[in-house]
Scaffold this motif. Structure first.
Motif, short mmCIF file in Angstrom:
data_model
loop_
_atom_site.label_atom_id
_atom_site.label_comp_id
_atom_site.label_asym_id
_atom_site.label_seq_id
_atom_site.Cartn_x
_atom_site.Cartn_y
_atom_site.Cartn_z
N ILE A 242 51.90 47.59 32.54
CA ILE A 242 50.62 46.69 32.54
C ILE A 242 50.40 46.01 33.79
O ILE A 242 51.54 45.73 34.57
CB ILE A 242 50.75 45.25 31.76
N ARG A 243 48.90 46.29 34.41
CA ARG A 243 48.82 45.85 35.78
C ARG A 243 48.18 44.53 35.62
O ARG A 243 46.61 44.62 35.51
CB ARG A 243 48.32 46.52 36.69
N PRO A 244 48.61 43.44 35.52
CA PRO A 244 47.58 42.19 35.36
C PRO A 244 46.69 41.83 36.41
O PRO A 244 46.86 42.19 37.41
CB PRO A 244 48.54 40.96 35.42
N GLN A 245 45.45 41.27 35.71
CA GLN A 245 44.24 40.95 36.84
C GLN A 245 44.67 39.96 37.55
O GLN A 245 44.31 39.99 38.65
CB GLN A 245 43.12 40.59 35.84
N GLY A 246 45.51 38.87 37.13
CA GLY A 246 46.12 37.86 37.86
C GLY A 246 46.60 37.06 36.72
O GLY A 246 46.99 37.22 35.72
#
Ligand SMILES: Cc1cc2nc3c(=O)[nH]c(=O)nc-3n(C[C@H](O)[C@H](O)[C@H](O)COP(=O)(O)OP(=O)(O)OC[C@H]3O[C@@H](n4cnc5c(N)ncnc54)[C@H](O)[C@@H]3O)c2cc1C
Length: 397
Positions: free
Chosen positions: A329-333
């Motif tokens: 998962i690549r979080p948005q922020g």
């Protein structure tokens, strides 16, 4: 502006800015040494973060206290203060007031009744030590000629020593402000890059759709973020990912990085499939044996077309097992300071003595608690750093 320097009561040995955990501790310890102490806070009430901490029960320390639980530009900096004020030192103080507490899990100590018990102890100790507390007193600046001068909405106060215990930027509703960093910079001290820590992640637009469908589901997972691995509960929310394991990882996360999530940390997905080899059980039903039903269904919709187990090729099963053990998962922020329990970064530890918390450049100026570049993991470590660093400064200020 009112200028109080000619009035003895407003000229103190020590001014402590911030009536939170670290400010109370420094003020009490300095007061016990016979120093006159003025403790300033702009809140209507002192110790707002103590009140809300640990869901109102205040996870005030952790009996498995080790320096490795802290994140800092200098991992050795916290050692001296932690060794001189231990979890037992704090529990002894609570016991002397008859405050009931208990170990919840992993060494985390919580108040049995309410965090207000801790606050009451601090207030009584401060009163005994002769500490004068001024509330609704907003500090706007500080300078120094011979004495330190602290500018506030209630006038200017002067002191020989100044302890900055103003905390971090998280939860502005509870009184957080950037004044501590401003004072550090004004006196020429470096402040490291600041960012929210112990904070939920925000999902990107695609992930949010998935998280919304899974909202409310909590799974025991293992999360890898940089070199750190945390195991515990992960919670899907409409805004992104939360839960203890996610908060832990967030303090180490840098924008743009991916998290590797093992959704089955205590099992082997391939073994699960092999154990039912040749079976006609539908994949989503099989996954429901180890995951909540809703999660199993959504996972299948997203990653594989659910069909009877016997119809999958071995390669497909291997791929699926890989995804379950290494979901990227690549979080948005992050969800920012509004939702963060702490601020990572702060006054550069190179600027301070680890024994006294005093500035190396400006004698008499001390920084304690969260405003310093020392951030604890979840589990009572942040409040303990506040007690220990406050205690250290209180012996010397
Ligand atoms: C919701 C939540 C739950 C938490 N739960 C836990 C927990 O269970 N266990 C744990 O270990 N940690 C917990 N933490 C973290 C912990 O509360 C903090 O790390 C700790 O309180 C920091 O102590 P401090 O004394 O450095 O700062 P603070 O407690 O933040 O105190 C700083 C004080 O400075 C005052 N101040 C700020 N600016 C000014 C100004 N300009 N003028 C005058 N006064 C000013 C503020 O009003 C405040 O009272 C939690 C944090 C949050 C937000």
């Amino acid at each position: 502006m009112v200028y109080f320097v000619d009035r003895d009561s407003m000229k103190k040995d020590i001014i402590v800015i911030g009536a939170g955990a670290s400010g109370f501790m420094s003020a009490i310890e300095a007061g016990k040494r016979g120093r006159s102490v003025l403790l300033l806070d702009h809140g209507e009430r002192p110790g707002q973060k103590i009140r809300v901490s640990g869901g109102g029960r205040c996870n005030f320390t952790n009996i498995h206290m080790v320096p490795e639980k802290y994140l800092s530009g200098n991992p050795h900096f916290c050692k001296s203060a932690l060794s001189r004020f231990t979890p037992q030192d704090f529990t002894r103080m609570l016991e002397s007031y008859g405050v009931p507490f208990y170990e919840k899990e992993k060494g985390q100590l919580f108040c049995r009744k309410s965090s207000l018990d801790v606050l009451r102890v601090l207030q009584e100790e401060a009163a005994k030590a002769g500490v004068e507390i001024r509330l609704r007193c907003r500090v706007t600046d500080a300078t120094r000629k011979v004495l330190f001068r602290v500018m506030t909405n209630q006038g200017v106060f002067e002191s020989e020593s100044l302890v900055v215990a103003t905390g971090g930027l998280s939860f502005p509703d509870l009184g957080a402000s950037g004044i501590g960093y401003h004072i550090a910079r004004r006196f020429g001290l470096k402040v490291t890059t600041l960012r929210p820590g112990l904070v939920p992640f925000a999902g990107n637009r695609n992930d949010l759709k998935i998280f919304a469908t899974l909202s409310g589901i909590s799974l025991p997972v293992k999360v890898r973020c940089r070199e750190r691995v945390f195991q515990g509960e992960m919670l899907f929310t409409h805004q992104g990912l939360s839960g203890p394991v996610i908060l832990q990882a967030s303090s180490y996360w840098k924008p743009g990085e991916a998290l590797q999530i093992d959704l089955l940390p205590d099992a082997d997905a391939m073994e699960l499939f092999r154990a039912r080899e040749g079976s006609r059980i539908e994949m989503h039903n099989l996954l429901s044996e180890v995951f909540p039903k809703r999660f199993a269904r959504v996972w299948c919709e997203l990653s594989v077309h659910s069909k009877p187990l016997c119809q999958y090729a071995g390669r497909e099963l291997m791929e699926m097992a890989g995804q379950l053990h290494n979901w990227q998962i690549r979080p948005q922020g992050t969800q920012g300071y509004e939702k963060a329990e702490v601020t990572v970064g702060g006054v550069d530890t190179d600027e301070l003595s680890s024994k006294t918390m005093e500035s190396r450049k400006v004698p008499g100026l001390y920084f304690v608690g969260e405003v310093v570049d020392v951030t604890g993991q979840l589990g009572g470590y942040n409040l303990h750093w506040a007690w220990a660093s406050g205690y250290a400064a209180g012996q010397y200020a």
